[in-house]
Motif scaffolding. Structure first.
Motif, short mmCIF file in Angstrom:
data_model
loop_
_atom_site.label_atom_id
_atom_site.label_comp_id
_atom_site.label_asym_id
_atom_site.label_seq_id
_atom_site.Cartn_x
_atom_site.Cartn_y
_atom_site.Cartn_z
N ASN A 1 0.81 -1.21 0.00
CA ASN A 1 0.00 0.00 0.00
C ASN A 1 0.85 1.27 0.00
OD1 ASN A 1 -3.01 -0.73 0.34
ND2 ASN A 1 -1.95 -2.13 1.71
N LEU B 1 0.21 -5.50 -8.39
CA LEU B 1 -0.48 -4.21 -8.36
C LEU B 1 0.48 -3.04 -8.56
CD1 LEU B 1 -3.20 -4.33 -5.56
CD2 LEU B 1 -3.55 -3.94 -7.99
N SER C 1 -5.59 -2.79 -0.66
CA SER C 1 -5.27 -3.15 -2.03
C SER C 1 -5.42 -4.64 -2.26
CB SER C 1 -3.85 -2.70 -2.37
OG SER C 1 -2.92 -3.37 -1.56
N THR C 2 -5.97 -5.00 -3.39
CA THR C 2 -6.08 -6.40 -3.76
C THR C 2 -6.10 -6.51 -5.28
OG1 THR C 2 -7.57 -8.30 -3.86
CG2 THR C 2 -8.54 -6.21 -3.19
N MET C 3 -5.48 -7.54 -5.79
CA MET C 3 -5.39 -7.74 -7.22
C MET C 3 -6.71 -8.26 -7.76
SD MET C 3 -2.94 -7.65 -9.58
CE MET C 3 -2.91 -8.23 -11.26
N GLU C 4 -7.15 -9.36 -7.19
CA GLU C 4 -8.31 -10.05 -7.76
C GLU C 4 -9.60 -9.83 -6.98
OE1 GLU C 4 -7.58 -13.42 -9.78
OE2 GLU C 4 -5.77 -12.35 -10.36
N GLU D 1 -10.41 -2.77 -13.80
CA GLU D 1 -11.54 -3.41 -14.44
C GLU D 1 -12.77 -3.51 -13.57
OE1 GLU D 1 -10.05 -7.05 -16.11
OE2 GLU D 1 -8.53 -5.98 -17.26
N THR E 1 -7.07 0.30 -3.91
CA THR E 1 -6.55 -0.09 -5.22
C THR E 1 -6.96 -1.52 -5.52
OG1 THR E 1 -4.59 1.19 -4.59
CG2 THR E 1 -4.47 -0.05 -6.65
N THR E 2 -7.62 -1.74 -6.66
CA THR E 2 -7.91 -3.11 -7.07
C THR E 2 -7.60 -3.21 -8.56
OG1 THR E 2 -10.16 -2.92 -7.96
CG2 THR E 2 -9.95 -3.07 -5.57
N TYR E 3 -7.48 -4.43 -9.05
CA TYR E 3 -7.32 -4.59 -10.48
C TYR E 3 -8.64 -5.03 -11.10
CZ TYR E 3 -5.63 -6.14 -15.00
OH TYR E 3 -5.47 -6.29 -16.34
N GLU E 4 -9.11 -6.20 -10.66
CA GLU E 4 -10.36 -6.71 -11.21
C GLU E 4 -11.54 -6.52 -10.28
OE1 GLU E 4 -9.11 -10.37 -14.06
OE2 GLU E 4 -9.28 -10.76 -11.93
#
Lengths: 273, 302, 176
Positions: free
Chosen positions: A194, A227, B215-218, B239, B290-293
């Motif tokens: 983060n 990320l 924050s996490t990607m998926e 996304e 923050t995320t991606y998908e």
């Protein structure tokens, strides 16, 4: 030396402030006088015990409150000068500056006179030129303070405080090398994802520094979090940094690379070329 | 004249060895540890490579740790390998297959002796209690009770069950790889990161001042805040979508500086990634997401 | 400090980083309350900011700072006095319930000593704290308190003697 004198000297004895001569005199007396010896021994026992009382740590909020106060104070004066509104605070503030900074004096006396007349017109006329230079100078001071705050926060153990450090850095108008370096270091070394993500955003604000661009490209290879990688790629594409092409190509070669990051990197390559 | 004393840190080693002969039952361990200065809020750090972490606040001064060792479970990697082998070994490249084969040749005629993992290590020093599970092959579910004001640093690298925290007011730092992060009745600044897991946080109240970040990607990020919270949100998702029942006042992106705009002549610099800046009740605590998908949900507490 | 006075208030951050922990401990030993102590530290730095023009380079900054600190503390006592007896404000529990054996004696000792310190009259306590914990010279304490160095030295002597007496009484009370 008499017992009474020993008592007078005891404070210096404990603090280790006695010179050689007095010390040997005290010792000579102690050798002969059991009463004084006993008293001084018990005094030093307590004195020593006091020395090992643990030092307590204040909570983190103390530091935060302090910096908030400082910021508020700065902001208050900045705003006042911007508007040239002559509250009591302002004249107080100017009053402080007057005797030490002759360069300001003419402008300041003008303001003070104007305040005395209570006229707004005169103010707005003079505010154009003089005020501008003052505000510029002041911005530098505010920057200085933010720099100190940011660097100190970025060194804290708590990730929340380090996040705060990053956001303080982002408020600096003209970051020096120190801030750029500290942010790049945070981006490369901070253990928390983060905090690294926040560092990418802050560095984006300063991308016109040549060091920042180079640093961002360099950082891409070292990042492990998908990320953070994505964030960096997005940024490099955003600022149309063509020198990033090579780094992206190398990144794509990495077999362990997250497939989504790979996809983004490939897209980035087409966007950059 | 310094007045610092450094008392030697005490190390409590527990459960020296989990014996192999009761491997049929999972083993449970129990420990009570005190902070060296209970008057001051302490910190609990837990780092396990496989398993789950559950932390609950309670009205006590000590930290109560219960650990349950699971049956020997194959790691995710091993499971994947097995699955791959079952499908005909397509996922394993030739090189690796050859290596495995050579290893098997070497050990021909011998049997494997399982090296048992040796349990947890607990250390207390200067009001920080560290709980570490040695890298081993067995997963462990750790349940910890802490005083409400304790700060937490939790890291759980490899499991589906992840990290659960309830009723803790201190600062919370969590990271997981696969597992979800579920925080309820928390108030302190939270900094949470998961690679694949969902992050859910329900705040009873929000301590003003210190920033937070998720924050996490998926996975999704799902946050519930008190109705009167003052917060400044910075949300980024590539996304995913953002949902909220708060009256969020959207701000133009701070990422654009005035000078930049002039310089660029208002060209492509419209948005940096997909950043959404929003203020709840006029703004306050900085919350970065923050995320991606994954989607982002910002809920108002009922 | 001269720079702070001349308007570079961000320099105050350096002074804060350098002195706030010592100051916190000074107030903690005087008041026994952590959050009060933090408030008082904040107040000291606020007053430094506000009254920075009254600082003159002749005396050390630390002397001036503790002058302000003492004033802040006196103001605090004035506000508090009517409401709470001082003893009731102390929140620090004496000893951990189940301390490890190694640190037991040291911790009990420290707790008893703190208690003894708390019973010392204010002036003696202040002088002792300043000399023993705040690394101040007797000469500086004298300057700060506005008296001569001889009287500070004899206060130290009497303060330690009295502290020892209370300490041994307390110990006699706790361990038969």
């Amino acid at each position: 030396m008499k017992c009474e004198q020993i008592r007078e000297k005891s404070a210096d004895y404990l603090a280790g402030e006695l010179d050689e001569k007095s010390l040997s005199e005290v010792r000579a007396h102690l050798a002969d006088c059991p009463a004084c010896r006993e008293e001084l021994e018990s005094l030093s026992a307590i004195w020593t015990k006091l020395g090992v009382l643990p030092k307590e740590q204040p909570s983190g909020s103390l530091r935060i409150r302090f910096y908030e106060m400082l910021e508020a104070y700065k902001k208050g004066t900045e705003k006042d000068r911007d508007k040239i509104s002559l509250g009591q605070t302002l004249s107080y503030w100017f009053g402080r500056l007057m005797p030490r900074r002759p360069a300001y004096q003419i402008a300041l006396s003008l303001i003070l006179i104007a305040a005395g007349l209570g006229g707004g017109f005169l103010l707005s006329v003079r505010s154009r030129s003089a005020a501008r230079t003052e505000v510029t100078g002041l911005r530098g001071e505010v920057d200085d303070m933010r720099r100190i705050v940011a660097v100190s926060l970025l060194k804290q153990a708590s990730p929340s405080e380090r996040l705060m450090g990053v956001s303080w850095s982002a408020r600096i108008d003209r970051p020096g090398d120190e801030i750029i370096q500290t942010l790049l270091e945070t981006l490369n070394r901070d253990p928390n994802v983060n905090v690294r993500l926040a560092a990418v955003d802050a560095l984006y604000l300063f991308y016109d520094h040549p060091e920042v661009k180079a640093g961002l490209i360099h950082s891409l290879a070292g990042q492990t979090s998908p990320l953070v990688q994505l964030s960096l790629i997005n940024l490099l594409v955003e600022i149309r940094e063509r020198r990033a092409v090579e780094a992206l190509e190398r990144l794509i070669q990495d077999e362990k690379l997250n497939p989504k990051v790979k996809k983004r990197a490939e897209l980035g390559l087409t966007q950059l070329s | 004249m310094k007045t610092i004393i450094r008392l030697a840190g005490i190390m409590i080693l527990l459960w020296a060895a989990g014996l192999a002969d009761n491997a049929q039952e999972s083993q449970a361990d129990h420990a009570v540890v005190s902070f060296s200065n209970p008057a001051k809020p302490g910190t609990v750090e837990v780092d396990i490579s496989e398993g789950s972490i559950t932390v609950r606040g309670y009205e006590g001064k000590d930290v109560v740790i219960d650990a349950r060792w699971r049956e020997r479970v194959l790691t995710k990697e091993e499971q994947e390998q097995e699955a791959a082998l079952a499908e005909g070994g397509e996922e394993l490249d030739q090189e690796e297959l050859a290596r495995k084969k050579a290893q098997a040749e070497k050990a021909k005629g011998m049997k494997t002796i399982e090296v048992e993992s040796m349990g947890l290590t607990i250390e207390e020093e200067e009001n920080v209690i560290q709980v570490n599970a040695e890298e081993g092959k067995r997963a462990v579910d750790v349940v910890i009770q802490v005083p409400f004001s304790t700060s937490l640093r939790l890291s759980c690298r490899d499991d589906e069950r992840g990290v659960t925290v309830d009723r803790v007011d201190g600062e919370i730092e969590v990271e997981t790889s696969d597992g979800p992060i579920v925080l309820t009745n928390v108030s302190g600044p939270v900094v949470a990161d998961s690679s694949d897991g969902e992050i859910k946080a329900v705040f009873g109240k929000v301590v003003p001042g210190k920033p937070m970040s998720f924050s996490t990607m998926e996975g999704d990020v799902d946050i519930t805040l008190p109705f009167d919270v003052k917060a400044s949100l910075k949300m980024k998702t590539d996304e995913g979508k953002i949902f909220t029942d708060f009256d969020v006042q959207l701000k133009p992106s701070q990422q654009k500086k005035e000078e930049d705009e002039r310089k660029e002549g208002g060209g492509y610099r419209v948005s940096f990634e997909k950043v959404t800046l929003g203020l709840i009740n006029g703004g306050g605590v900085e919350i970065q997401i923050t995320t991606y998908e994954g989607n982002v949900y910002i809920r108002k507490a009922k | 400090m001269e720079e702070v006075r001349d308007g570079k208030v961000e320099r105050l951050a350096i002074l804060f980083e350098r002195h706030h922990i010592m100051l916190f401990n000074f107030f903690l030993r005087l008041s026994g309350n952590r959050s009060t102590s933090e408030d008082l530290v904040q107040e000291v730095f606020f007053r430094i900011l506000k009254y920075r023009d009254t600082y003159h380079g002749q005396s050390k900054f630390i002397v001036w700072m503790y002058q302000i600190a003492r004033n802040v503390h006196v103001d605090h006592l004035r506000k508090q006095k009517q409401e709470v007896p001082l003893d009731a404000q102390f929140e620090e529990p004496a000893v951990a319930e189940t301390p490890a054996i190694e640190r037991l004696s040291a911790e009990v000792d420290a707790a008893v000593l703190k208690k003894a310190l708390d019973r010392l009259p204010l002036r003696k306590r202040e002088v002792l704290l300043l000399s023993r914990f705040q690394e101040m010279k007797y000469r500086e304490i004298a300057e700060l308190m506005g008296c001569d160095i001889g009287s500070i030295k004899s206060t130290i002597h009497r303060a330690i003697k009295e502290l020892g007496k209370i300490y041994f009484e307390l110990q006699g009370g706790t361990s038969p």
